[in-house]
Scaffold this motif. Structure first.
Motif, PDB file in Angstrom:
ATOM      1  N   LEU A 320       6.151  -9.860  22.812  1.00 40.52           N
ATOM      2  CA  LEU A 320       6.869  -9.783  21.537  1.00 40.52           C
ATOM      3  C   LEU A 320       8.279 -10.314  21.686  1.00 40.52           C
ATOM      4  N   ILE A 321       8.741 -11.003  20.661  1.00 40.91           N
ATOM      5  CA  ILE A 321      10.151 -11.358  20.525  1.00 40.91           C
ATOM      6  C   ILE A 321      10.697 -10.470  19.410  1.00 40.91           C
ATOM      7  N   PHE A 322      11.813  -9.760  19.687  1.00 43.50           N
ATOM      8  CA  PHE A 322      12.369  -8.904  18.639  1.00 43.50           C
ATOM      9  C   PHE A 322      13.884  -9.017  18.596  1.00 43.50           C
ATOM     10  N   ARG A 323      14.445  -8.683  17.439  1.00 41.11           N
ATOM     11  CA  ARG A 323      15.890  -8.726  17.210  1.00 41.11           C
ATOM     12  C   ARG A 323      16.304  -7.435  16.518  1.00 41.11           C
ATOM     13  N   LYS A 324      17.250  -6.709  17.139  1.00 41.45           N
ATOM     14  CA  LYS A 324      17.730  -5.442  16.579  1.00 41.45           C
ATOM     15  C   LYS A 324      16.567  -4.501  16.226  1.00 41.45           C
ATOM     16  N   GLY A 325      15.552  -4.487  17.078  1.00 42.85           N
ATOM     17  CA  GLY A 325      14.432  -3.594  16.880  1.00 42.85           C
ATOM     18  C   GLY A 325      13.340  -4.108  15.962  1.00 42.85           C
ATOM     19  N   GLU A 326      13.596  -5.223  15.292  1.00 43.73           N
ATOM     20  CA  GLU A 326      12.607  -5.780  14.362  1.00 43.73           C
ATOM     21  C   GLU A 326      11.817  -6.886  15.062  1.00 43.73           C
ATOM     22  N   ILE A 327      10.474  -6.758  15.042  1.00 43.08           N
ATOM     23  CA  ILE A 327       9.635  -7.773  15.686  1.00 43.08           C
ATOM     24  C   ILE A 327       9.685  -9.062  14.886  1.00 43.08           C
ATOM     25  N   LEU A 328       9.973 -10.170  15.577  1.00 43.46           N
ATOM     26  CA  LEU A 328      10.003 -11.490  14.924  1.00 43.46           C
ATOM     27  C   LEU A 328       8.632 -12.144  15.000  1.00 43.46           C
ATOM     28  N   TYR A 329       8.058 -12.229  16.194  1.00 46.77           N
ATOM     29  CA  TYR A 329       6.739 -12.857  16.350  1.00 46.77           C
ATOM     30  C   TYR A 329       6.273 -12.666  17.784  1.00 46.77           C
ATOM     31  N   LYS A 330       5.050 -13.110  18.057  1.00 42.70           N
ATOM     32  CA  LYS A 330       4.484 -13.063  19.399  1.00 42.70           C
ATOM     33  C   LYS A 330       4.475 -14.461  20.005  1.00 42.70           C
ATOM     34  N   LYS A 331       4.497 -14.493  21.339  1.00 40.73           N
ATOM     35  CA  LYS A 331       4.432 -15.758  22.066  1.00 40.73           C
ATOM     36  C   LYS A 331       3.602 -15.546  23.330  1.00 40.73           C
ATOM     37  N   PRO A 332       2.908 -16.573  23.789  1.00 37.84           N
ATOM     38  CA  PRO A 332       2.237 -16.464  25.089  1.00 37.84           C
ATOM     39  C   PRO A 332       3.255 -16.137  26.177  1.00 37.84           C
ATOM     40  N   MET A 333       2.874 -15.321  27.134  1.00 48.66           N
ATOM     41  CA  MET A 333       3.808 -14.911  28.186  1.00 48.66           C
ATOM     42  C   MET A 333       4.417 -16.098  28.899  1.00 48.66           C
ATOM     43  N   ALA A 334       3.656 -17.178  29.082  1.00 45.88           N
ATOM     44  CA  ALA A 334       4.167 -18.348  29.787  1.00 45.88           C
ATOM     45  C   ALA A 334       5.305 -19.019  29.039  1.00 45.88           C
ATOM     46  N   GLU A 335       5.410 -18.753  27.729  1.00 46.65           N
ATOM     47  CA  GLU A 335       6.450 -19.394  26.903  1.00 46.65           C
ATOM     48  C   GLU A 335       7.604 -18.453  26.578  1.00 46.65           C
ATOM     49  N   LEU A 336       7.514 -17.208  27.044  1.00 45.82           N
ATOM     50  CA  LEU A 336       8.462 -16.187  26.608  1.00 45.82           C
ATOM     51  C   LEU A 336       9.894 -16.488  27.057  1.00 45.82           C
ATOM     52  N   ALA A 337      10.082 -16.881  28.308  1.00 46.08           N
ATOM     53  CA  ALA A 337      11.427 -17.151  28.818  1.00 46.08           C
ATOM     54  C   ALA A 337      12.060 -18.324  28.078  1.00 46.08           C
ATOM     55  N   ASP A 338      11.307 -19.404  27.903  1.00 46.50           N
ATOM     56  CA  ASP A 338      11.844 -20.564  27.183  1.00 46.50           C
ATOM     57  C   ASP A 338      12.233 -20.198  25.753  1.00 46.50           C
ATOM     58  N   GLU A 339      11.403 -19.405  25.100  1.00 46.21           N
ATOM     59  CA  GLU A 339      11.667 -19.042  23.704  1.00 46.21           C
ATOM     60  C   GLU A 339      12.906 -18.157  23.593  1.00 46.21           C
ATOM     61  N   LEU A 340      13.036 -17.204  24.487  1.00 46.24           N
ATOM     62  CA  LEU A 340      14.215 -16.333  24.428  1.00 46.24           C
ATOM     63  C   LEU A 340      15.489 -17.121  24.707  1.00 46.24           C
ATOM     64  N   CYS A 341      15.451 -18.005  25.693  1.00 46.55           N
ATOM     65  CA  CYS A 341      16.628 -18.830  25.996  1.00 46.55           C
ATOM     66  C   CYS A 341      17.003 -19.688  24.792  1.00 46.55           C
ATOM     67  N   ARG A 342      16.012 -20.229  24.115  1.00 44.27           N
ATOM     68  CA  ARG A 342      16.280 -21.048  22.927  1.00 44.27           C
ATOM     69  C   ARG A 342      16.985 -20.229  21.846  1.00 44.27           C
ATOM     70  N   LEU A 343      16.503 -19.019  21.620  1.00 43.79           N
ATOM     71  CA  LEU A 343      17.101 -18.163  20.591  1.00 43.79           C
ATOM     72  C   LEU A 343      18.528 -17.748  20.972  1.00 43.79           C
ATOM     73  N   VAL A 344      18.742 -17.435  22.237  1.00 41.96           N
ATOM     74  CA  VAL A 344      20.089 -17.058  22.667  1.00 41.96           C
ATOM     75  C   VAL A 344      21.066 -18.210  22.494  1.00 41.96           C
ATOM     76  N   GLU A 345      20.627 -19.425  22.861  1.00 41.53           N
ATOM     77  CA  GLU A 345      21.497 -20.594  22.696  1.00 41.53           C
ATOM     78  C   GLU A 345      21.856 -20.794  21.219  1.00 41.53           C
ATOM     79  N   GLU A 346      20.904 -20.520  20.318  1.00 40.99           N
ATOM     80  CA  GLU A 346      21.191 -20.633  18.893  1.00 40.99           C
ATOM     81  C   GLU A 346      22.226 -19.603  18.453  1.00 40.99           C
ATOM     82  N   MET A 347      22.212 -18.438  19.074  1.00 36.88           N
ATOM     83  CA  MET A 347      23.134 -17.363  18.695  1.00 36.88           C
ATOM     84  C   MET A 347      24.567 -17.636  19.103  1.00 36.88           C
ATOM     85  N   VAL A 348      24.763 -18.495  20.110  1.00 34.20           N
ATOM     86  CA  VAL A 348      26.130 -18.744  20.579  1.00 34.20           C
ATOM     87  C   VAL A 348      26.670 -20.063  20.041  1.00 34.20           C
TER      88      VAL A 348
END
Length: 348
Positions: A320-348
């Motif tokens: 699961l990918i979540f923000r402030k406790g709210e689930i955004l969506y699911k991703k395959p485990m192999a893609e989880l690190a890339d997806e989280l890094c992408r979202l963090v980069e967008e936040m900064v």
């Protein structure tokens, strides 16, 4: 939290409303200017705010002028016993002296050092260790008690006050955490001078960092301390890393991601340690304070990490990918690190 007077070490303020500064000390031969400047450059890159060098003889004192020219951060000269080294260091342009006025000789010598520092705007750190307490004070208390350490430190301070010098910072370090904490708490109540924190001779990184975190971190959590050094038997860069981590742990430094990680249990079916380590490494360049959760399953996922800005929770084959406790969506485990890094980069 008791507000202390402030002093300036070069361009770095200590005390008042200033941020906690992190210091270290070189372990090179100060007479070897190139080696010393090379190490200072590494310390600066690691986040060192103020650096101290040993000055055991006049050759080392004479090297200070060139070191000062090449040093990108405020420079402190560590002086013991010989007041002439203190005078030479002041003339060389250092930004602070670390001395014990009581061990540099007569009142005239203390006055000479104080006047040299006053003329150049150089503050003095009075540094007392549990092993350096004067014999009459040790006889009075029987051993290096917190009370003995405070009496020793304030006695050295009075020598400077008697010559109208008050541009002072104080440190009192013991090798054990309880004595260190008790001594600094007494000192904090006894004076308004800014306080330099440390646990002396802490040891190798494995246990030394724990002692420093317990002692320095505990005092900072009480609102005591204005600058610090983690003393380790290791590359001085490790001291800076540990010092900054301690500040982050007690909420006194917010300059990058804070990871809230699940300790894992029998429900976990993914490599959370590997995922968390990968994310820490890939997001180390981020300088915005962001809370990132890395959780092992849905039980410890969005609910327990609802205060985090962004997070992931592992699952069987997908997470699961979540923000402030709210689930955004699911991703395959192999893609989880890339997806989280992408979202963090967008936040900064």
């Amino acid at each position: 939290m008791k507000v202390k007077k402030s002093i300036f070490v070069g361009g770095v303020e200590i005390g008042g409303a200033a941020d906690i500064s992190v210091q270290s000390m070189t372990n090179t031969d100060t007479r070897d200017v190139k080696a010393t400047l090379d190490q200072i450059a590494r310390l600066h890159e690691a986040g060192c705010d103020i650096v101290r060098v040993a000055v055991p003889d006049m050759e080392a004192a004479e090297a200070l002028r060139e070191i000062r020219r090449g040093c990108p951060i405020p420079l402190v000269a560590d002086i013991h016993f010989d007041y002439r080294l203190a005078l030479a260091a002041a003339e060389a342009g250092v930004d602070k002296l670390r001395i014990n006025p009581g061990n540099i000789g007569s009142p005239d010598r203390v006055r000479a050092v104080a006047e040299a520092c006053r003329a150049r705007g150089i503050p003095i750190r009075v540094g007392v260790n549990s092993g350096s307490i004067e014999k009459p004070i040790l006889a009075k208390y029987g051993t290096a008690t917190p009370e003995a350490m405070v009496e020793s430190a304030l006695g050295h301070v009075r020598l400077l006050e008697e010559v109208d010098f008050t541009d002072i910072c104080i440190s009192m370090k013991a090798a054990d955490v309880p004595t260190t904490i008790a001594a600094y708490r007494l000192l904090d109540e006894a004076c308004d001078y800014p306080i330099h924190l440390g646990v002396t001779h802490a040891g190798t990184p494995r246990f030394g960092v724990l002692k420093a975190a317990a002692g320095i971190g505990g005092l900072l959590a009480m609102g005591i301390g204005n600058t610090l050094r983690v003393s380790l038997t290791a590359d001085p860069v490790r001291e800076i890393e540990a010092g900054r981590d301690i500040l982050r742990a007690v909420g006194r430094l917010q300059d990058g991601p804070e990871f809230i990680c699940c300790p894992t249990c029998g429900r976990c079916r993914v490599d959370i340690e590997g995922l968390a380590t990968e994310l820490e490494q890939r997001l180390a360049h981020i300088r915005k304070p962001i809370k990132i959760a890395v959780m092992g399953c849905a039980v410890n996922g969005p609910g327990e990490a609802r205060e985090c800005d962004i997070g992931v929770a592992g699952g069987k084959g997908e997470g699961l990918i979540f923000r402030k406790g709210e689930i955004l969506y699911k991703k395959p485990m192999a893609e989880l690190a890339d997806e989280l890094c992408r979202l963090v980069e967008e936040m900064v």
